[in-house]
Design a protein around this motif. Structure first.
Motif, PDB file in Angstrom:
ATOM      1  N   LEU A  94       3.615  23.778 120.135  1.00  0.00           N
ATOM      2  CA  LEU A  94       2.737  23.138 118.972  1.00  0.00           C
ATOM      3  C   LEU A  94       1.292  23.092 119.514  1.00  0.00           C
ATOM      4  O   LEU A  94       0.888  22.190 120.307  1.00  0.00           O
ATOM      5  N   GLU A  95       0.544  23.911 118.686  1.00  0.00           N
ATOM      6  CA  GLU A  95      -1.019  23.835 119.120  1.00  0.00           C
ATOM      7  C   GLU A  95      -1.762  23.279 118.057  1.00  0.00           C
ATOM      8  O   GLU A  95      -1.380  23.307 116.828  1.00  0.00           O
ATOM      9  N   GLU A  96      -3.206  23.126 118.217  1.00  0.00           N
ATOM     10  CA  GLU A  96      -4.107  22.920 117.270  1.00  0.00           C
ATOM     11  C   GLU A  96      -5.625  23.112 117.987  1.00  0.00           C
ATOM     12  O   GLU A  96      -5.648  23.036 119.344  1.00  0.00           O
ATOM     13  N   VAL A  97      -6.445  23.582 117.270  1.00  0.00           N
ATOM     14  CA  VAL A  97      -7.898  24.154 117.820  1.00  0.00           C
ATOM     15  C   VAL A  97      -8.809  23.104 117.005  1.00  0.00           C
ATOM     16  O   VAL A  97      -8.767  23.170 115.766  1.00  0.00           O
ATOM     17  N   ALA A  98      -9.663  23.115 117.514  1.00  0.00           N
ATOM     18  CA  ALA A  98     -10.943  22.079 116.952  1.00  0.00           C
ATOM     19  C   ALA A  98     -12.042  22.964 116.561  1.00  0.00           C
ATOM     20  O   ALA A  98     -12.069  24.061 116.973  1.00  0.00           O
ATOM     21  N   PHE A  99     -12.471  22.822 115.370  1.00  0.00           N
ATOM     22  CA  PHE A  99     -13.590  23.475 114.970  1.00  0.00           C
ATOM     23  C   PHE A  99     -14.573  22.679 114.046  1.00  0.00           C
ATOM     24  O   PHE A  99     -14.178  21.857 113.481  1.00  0.00           O
ATOM     25  N   ASP A 100     -15.745  23.165 113.795  1.00  0.00           N
ATOM     26  CA  ASP A 100     -16.943  22.652 113.037  1.00  0.00           C
ATOM     27  C   ASP A 100     -16.532  22.769 111.386  1.00  0.00           C
ATOM     28  O   ASP A 100     -16.742  23.995 111.091  1.00  0.00           O
ATOM     29  N   ASN A 101     -16.192  21.834 110.525  1.00  0.00           N
ATOM     30  CA  ASN A 101     -15.719  22.030 109.218  1.00  0.00           C
ATOM     31  C   ASN A 101     -16.775  21.311 108.401  1.00  0.00           C
ATOM     32  O   ASN A 101     -16.515  21.298 107.229  1.00  0.00           O
ATOM     33  N   THR A 102     -17.868  21.148 109.117  1.00  0.00           N
ATOM     34  CA  THR A 102     -18.809  20.316 108.187  1.00  0.00           C
ATOM     35  C   THR A 102     -19.577  21.292 106.732  1.00  0.00           C
ATOM     36  O   THR A 102     -19.557  20.780 105.871  1.00  0.00           O
ATOM     37  N   ARG A 103     -19.716  22.270 107.386  1.00  0.00           N
ATOM     38  CA  ARG A 103     -20.137  23.108 106.130  1.00  0.00           C
ATOM     39  C   ARG A 103     -19.211  23.694 105.204  1.00  0.00           C
ATOM     40  O   ARG A 103     -19.422  23.837 104.010  1.00  0.00           O
ATOM     41  N   PHE A 104     -18.010  23.596 105.589  1.00  0.00           N
ATOM     42  CA  PHE A 104     -16.727  24.062 104.780  1.00  0.00           C
ATOM     43  C   PHE A 104     -16.680  22.792 103.846  1.00  0.00           C
ATOM     44  O   PHE A 104     -16.562  22.953 102.818  1.00  0.00           O
ATOM     45  N   LEU A 105     -16.706  21.478 104.335  1.00  0.00           N
ATOM     46  CA  LEU A 105     -16.504  20.296 103.363  1.00  0.00           C
ATOM     47  C   LEU A 105     -17.683  20.365 102.623  1.00  0.00           C
ATOM     48  O   LEU A 105     -17.381  19.991 101.382  1.00  0.00           O
ATOM     49  N   GLU A 106     -18.695  20.570 103.036  1.00  0.00           N
ATOM     50  CA  GLU A 106     -20.056  20.393 102.045  1.00  0.00           C
ATOM     51  C   GLU A 106     -20.028  21.543 100.914  1.00  0.00           C
ATOM     52  O   GLU A 106     -20.598  21.396  99.949  1.00  0.00           O
ATOM     53  N   SER A 107     -19.196  22.734 101.284  1.00  0.00           N
ATOM     54  CA  SER A 107     -19.373  23.815 100.124  1.00  0.00           C
ATOM     55  C   SER A 107     -18.476  23.222  99.053  1.00  0.00           C
ATOM     56  O   SER A 107     -18.639  23.594  97.896  1.00  0.00           O
ATOM     57  N   TYR A 108     -17.677  22.118  98.905  1.00  0.00           N
ATOM     58  CA  TYR A 108     -16.912  21.929  97.805  1.00  0.00           C
ATOM     59  C   TYR A 108     -17.853  21.472  96.723  1.00  0.00           C
ATOM     60  O   TYR A 108     -17.834  21.578  95.604  1.00  0.00           O
ATOM     61  N   GLU A 109     -19.169  20.599  97.086  1.00  0.00           N
ATOM     62  CA  GLU A 109     -19.949  20.238  96.426  1.00  0.00           C
ATOM     63  C   GLU A 109     -21.142  21.226  95.982  1.00  0.00           C
ATOM     64  O   GLU A 109     -21.401  21.397  94.695  1.00  0.00           O
ATOM     65  N   ARG A 110     -21.331  21.979  96.893  1.00  0.00           N
ATOM     66  CA  ARG A 110     -22.316  23.209  96.792  1.00  0.00           C
ATOM     67  C   ARG A 110     -21.929  24.149  95.689  1.00  0.00           C
ATOM     68  O   ARG A 110     -22.564  24.550  94.588  1.00  0.00           O
ATOM     69  N   LEU A 111     -20.466  24.603  95.800  1.00  0.00           N
ATOM     70  CA  LEU A 111     -19.773  25.552  94.679  1.00  0.00           C
ATOM     71  C   LEU A 111     -19.320  24.858  93.597  1.00  0.00           C
ATOM     72  O   LEU A 111     -18.787  25.393  92.670  1.00  0.00           O
TER      73      LEU A 111
END
Length: 248
Positions: free
Chosen positions: A212-229
């Motif tokens: 069972l694995e997981e990787v960290a990533f920067d999701n800031t722009r992804f989350l902000e895109s909900y509002e932008r789009l």
């Protein structure tokens, strides 16, 4: 042989790319199985589909969101059970590159394989055998059960595979029964923290070893895109599917 198992990308391109990068860096993963719901919820529909379809080492099956969006694109009946998501699905459909329609509609619902003598079923979630060919509007996928060996053994009664890999229910499931291992690596694209889960399965003739694995990533722009789009129901989606991570 080692395989990667991912599920429920849900239109989250940075999460998908972070996981694929980790799998690629290992150089020992021979194939990747993506267990449906590539689209829906997150807005990165085209980027996610382009990334997945461009690879020759990925096999995909459809999930309920993929099929519901596809139904709208083809002028077919949208599932009544998903009526709360119809506006969102229509938004996804309107934004999707129509060149992906023909690619999505030929994807199977299940993949059954025998690898190193071990039988494996890849499925988005349990479907009664009599419903395997039912249209999404007929709600073929079974109701979600709480994670647990007894619940999953009962749900998949009659399935005799050594390993059953599935998604749909976003939390991690990993339960080893007497005859079957049940694995849901957790939703890659919907998490309450900036990490993306996935699993690696080492398949040998005498055993199956699940990592069972997981990787960290920067999701800031992804989350902000909900509002932008201006994604429909964006506040609800960020709260329920991303743990309201944008909240100060």
């Amino acid at each position: 042989m080692k395989i990667g198992v991912i599920t429920d990308v849900h239109g989250n391109a940075p999460a998908l790319k972070a996981v694929l990068n980790e799998l690629d860096k290992r150089r020992d993963i021979e194939h990747i199985y993506c267990l449906g719901d590539m689209i829906g919820i997150g807005p990165d529909t085209n980027e996610v589909l382009e990334t997945l379809f461009a690879r020759t080492d990925v096999s995909m099956i459809t999930g309920n969101h993929d099929e519901a969006v596809l139904a709208l694109l083809k002028g077919e009946e949208h599932p009544l059970s998903h009526s709360h998501a119809k506006e969102h699905h229509q938004w996804i459909a309107d934004k999707m590159d129509k060149g992906f329609i023909s690619k999505l509609e030929v994807l199977p619902r299940t993949i059954s394989q025998t690898i190193e003598g071990k039988s494996i079923l890849f499925i988005h979630y349990h479907i009664k055998r009599a419903k395997l060919n039912d249209h999404i509007s007929q709600d073929p996928f079974s109701r979600i059960v709480e994670p647990g060996l007894d619940n999953l053994t009962s749900l998949f009664e009659g399935y005799e595979e050594d390993l059953i890999c599935f998604g749909h229910h976003h939390p991690l499931h990993f339960f080893e029964g007497d005859n079957t291992i049940f694995l849901n690596p957790g939703s890659l694209g919907c998490n309450s923290k900036p990490t993306a889960p996935y699993s690696i399965v080492n398949i040998e003739k005498d055993k199956l070893v699940v990592s069972l694995e997981e990787v960290a990533f920067d999701n800031t722009r992804f989350l902000e895109s909900y509002e932008r789009l201006q994604v429909p129901e964006r506040d609800f989606l960020i709260n329920v599917f991303h743990g309201n991570q944008l909240k100060p």
